[in-house]
Design a protein around this motif. Structure first.
Motif, short mmCIF file in Angstrom:
data_model
loop_
_atom_site.label_atom_id
_atom_site.label_comp_id
_atom_site.label_asym_id
_atom_site.label_seq_id
_atom_site.Cartn_x
_atom_site.Cartn_y
_atom_site.Cartn_z
N PRO A 69 0.80 -1.23 0.00
CA PRO A 69 0.00 0.00 0.00
C PRO A 69 0.83 1.28 0.00
CG PRO A 69 -0.88 -1.58 1.59
CD PRO A 69 0.45 -2.11 1.14
N ARG A 70 2.10 1.20 0.37
CA ARG A 70 2.96 2.39 0.43
C ARG A 70 3.72 2.61 -0.88
NH1 ARG A 70 5.95 1.51 6.33
NH2 ARG A 70 4.06 1.01 7.53
N THR A 71 3.48 1.79 -1.88
CA THR A 71 4.23 1.88 -3.13
C THR A 71 3.40 2.55 -4.22
OG1 THR A 71 3.47 -0.29 -3.94
CG2 THR A 71 5.42 -0.27 -2.52
N GLY A 72 4.05 2.85 -5.33
CA GLY A 72 3.36 3.35 -6.51
C GLY A 72 3.38 4.85 -6.68
N HIS A 73 3.97 5.58 -5.73
CA HIS A 73 3.94 7.04 -5.81
C HIS A 73 5.14 7.63 -6.55
CE1 HIS A 73 6.43 6.04 -2.32
NE2 HIS A 73 7.09 7.13 -2.62
N ALA A 74 6.19 6.84 -6.76
CA ALA A 74 7.43 7.38 -7.32
C ALA A 74 7.38 7.43 -8.84
CB ALA A 74 8.62 6.53 -6.88
N ALA A 183 14.44 -5.32 -20.60
CA ALA A 183 13.43 -5.64 -19.58
C ALA A 183 13.16 -4.46 -18.67
CB ALA A 183 13.89 -6.84 -18.74
N VAL A 184 14.09 -3.53 -18.60
CA VAL A 184 13.88 -2.35 -17.77
C VAL A 184 12.66 -1.56 -18.23
CG1 VAL A 184 15.42 -0.87 -19.12
CG2 VAL A 184 15.00 -0.33 -16.73
N ALA A 185 12.36 -1.61 -19.52
CA ALA A 185 11.18 -0.91 -20.04
C ALA A 185 9.90 -1.52 -19.48
CB ALA A 185 11.16 -0.96 -21.56
N GLY A 186 9.99 -2.76 -19.01
CA GLY A 186 8.83 -3.45 -18.47
C GLY A 186 8.62 -3.23 -16.99
N MET A 187 9.41 -2.37 -16.37
CA MET A 187 9.22 -2.11 -14.94
C MET A 187 9.28 -0.63 -14.59
SD MET A 187 12.84 -3.27 -13.21
CE MET A 187 12.96 -4.79 -14.12
N ALA A 281 -2.34 11.74 -17.15
CA ALA A 281 -3.58 12.44 -17.53
C ALA A 281 -4.45 11.60 -18.47
CB ALA A 281 -3.24 13.77 -18.19
N SER A 282 -3.82 10.81 -19.31
CA SER A 282 -4.56 10.00 -20.27
C SER A 282 -5.02 8.66 -19.70
CB SER A 282 -3.70 9.74 -21.51
OG SER A 282 -2.60 8.90 -21.18
N GLY A 283 -4.53 8.32 -18.50
CA GLY A 283 -4.85 7.02 -17.92
C GLY A 283 -3.89 5.92 -18.36
N GLU A 284 -2.98 6.26 -19.26
CA GLU A 284 -2.07 5.25 -19.79
C GLU A 284 -1.08 4.77 -18.74
OE1 GLU A 284 1.12 4.60 -23.45
OE2 GLU A 284 -0.10 6.43 -23.38
N LEU A 285 -0.70 5.66 -17.82
CA LEU A 285 0.26 5.28 -16.79
C LEU A 285 -0.29 4.17 -15.90
CD1 LEU A 285 3.00 5.77 -15.44
CD2 LEU A 285 1.89 7.47 -13.98
N THR A 286 -1.54 4.32 -15.49
CA THR A 286 -2.18 3.28 -14.67
C THR A 286 -2.27 1.97 -15.43
OG1 THR A 286 -3.47 4.93 -13.44
CG2 THR A 286 -4.27 2.67 -13.41
N LYS A 288 -0.43 1.01 -17.91
CA LYS A 288 0.92 0.51 -18.14
C LYS A 288 1.43 -0.26 -16.92
CE LYS A 288 5.51 2.12 -19.63
NZ LYS A 288 6.27 3.31 -20.10
N ARG A 289 1.22 0.31 -15.74
CA ARG A 289 1.68 -0.35 -14.52
C ARG A 289 0.91 -1.63 -14.25
NH1 ARG A 289 3.33 4.11 -9.89
NH2 ARG A 289 5.05 5.07 -11.06
N ARG A 290 -0.37 -1.65 -14.57
CA ARG A 290 -1.15 -2.88 -14.41
C ARG A 290 -0.63 -3.97 -15.34
NH1 ARG A 290 -7.33 -0.37 -14.11
NH2 ARG A 290 -7.22 0.31 -11.92
N HIS A 291 -0.36 -3.59 -16.58
CA HIS A 291 0.18 -4.54 -17.55
C HIS A 291 1.55 -5.06 -17.08
CE1 HIS A 291 1.16 -6.38 -21.41
NE2 HIS A 291 2.32 -5.76 -21.35
#
Length: 348
Positions: A69-74, A183-187, A281-286, A288-291
């Motif tokens: 729960p403390r992750t995802g902000h960076a 693989a870094v592009a995938g994280m 803003a486009s929702g793509e970041l969310t 992308k991280r889910r994928h």
């Protein structure tokens, strides 16, 4: 200190991480200390996730789950490029700039491991001389240790731990660049490709396929030959128009910089922020991280199944004979693999 030089501060890695944790730790206490921003707790937590002991692996899974729960902000930034392009110097300059802007910066730097001995010189801290001395920064060198993708096997867990410890920018530096080292592009959120002017074939990077993954291309050491840097940047901009960008909402910019002189670093970070804001803003970041999370799941499944396969006594007993038969041309690799897979279906 330049890449490739030695230092007494470097650590020689001999196939296993130095043992700093023997008993399984108190997960609740470790999570609390890490959440409070204690650097020692963060270092211990990363050592825990990198351990191969079964009890440590179980404890690491519990720890990461507790801290989720403390992750995802960076803002997660991946930096790749051929050896000698100046990745560590660029991160040193970028990290110092970010600290001046009030950020806390974590760097996960991956060093290549010897294919013969498994050894690795973990000297990234010595190549980030200024950044390594700042309390607002945390630098963790790790060996690739045979992992594909140019990143250590546990880099993803380490990234989450850094976020949980309060670092709002996490930079992942890869071993090098190539088709198997992306693989870094995938994280990460923003994947940055560092290039050099006058590096030879103008289309070399495109042939490697890495440019299509890049969210940004930066020509480093542009101060050495400004005319060559401008020419190379122009050629890259033209080439990018022929490729499919990594995002439908973002066109990768091509920048010039000189990390050694701290030139172009502000523009570098401004582009990273623009990219992050555009995707958010486009929702793509969310999305992308889910994928990325689902992709990580499948990679762990593949790794776990491969490990169970190789550790099974029946498979181990059959492998030498089948390997020898393939080496001597008695049977094909496909036939040998099929026999092993049939055995796997029988025993698992």
């Amino acid at each position: 200190m330049r890449k490739g030089t030695s230092s007494s501060a470097s650590i020689r890695y001999n196939g296993r991480m130095p043992s700093r944790i023997s008993p399984s730790p108190d997960i609740a206490a470790l999570a609390q200390n890490l959440g409070a921003g204690q650097r020692a707790a963060l270092a211990r937590a990363i050592t825990l996730v990198e351990s191969r002991r079964a009890d440590h692996q179980a404890a690491a899974r519990e720890l990461v789950q507790a801290l989720l729960p403390r992750t995802g902000h960076a803002i997660r930034v991946g930096i790749t490029g051929s050896p000698g392009v100046g990745k560590s110097t660029t991160i040193d300059a970028l990290g110092m700039y970010l600290i001046e802007q009030g950020h806390k910066v974590a760097v996960l730097a991956v060093d290549p491991s010897s294919a013969r001995t498994g050894g690795s010189i973990l000297g990234d801290k010595t190549r980030m001389e200024k950044l390594s001395q700042r309390p607002e920064a945390f630098i963790r060198p790790s060996p690739a240790a045979g992992s594909l993708g140019g990143v250590a096997e546990k880099t993803r867990e380490a990234l989450l731990l850094c976020e949980a410890a309060g670092f709002d920018v996490v930079i992942v530096e890869t071993v090098g660049v190539g088709q198997s080292e992306t693989a870094v592009a995938g994280m990460t959120d923003c994947f940055v490709l560092l290039q050099l002017p006058n590096a030879g074939d103008d289309l070399q990077a495109i042939k490697k396929g890495v440019v299509e993954l890049a969210d940004m291309v930066v020509f480093n050491k542009a101060d050495i030959d400004p005319a060559a840097a401008e020419l190379a940047a122009g050629q890259m901009r033209s080439a990018l128009t022929m490729l499919h960008p990594a995002s439908i909402n973002w066109r990768p910019p091509v920048l010039k910089a000189s990390a050694a002189r701290s030139q172009g670093i502000a523009e570098f970070w401004r582009a990273v922020e623009d990219h992050h804001q555009t995707l958010a803003a486009s929702g793509e970041l969310t999305a992308k991280r889910r994928h990325q999370a689902v992709s990580w799941l499948w990679q762990l499944l593949d790794s776990g199944l491969r490990h169970r396969f190789r550790e099974h006594p029946a498979i181990n007993a059959a492998l030498p004979e089948l390997t020898r038969a393939v080496e001597e041309g008695v049977t094909t690799p496909a036939a040998a693999a099929q026999r092993l897979l049939v055995m796997m279906n029988r025993y698992f």
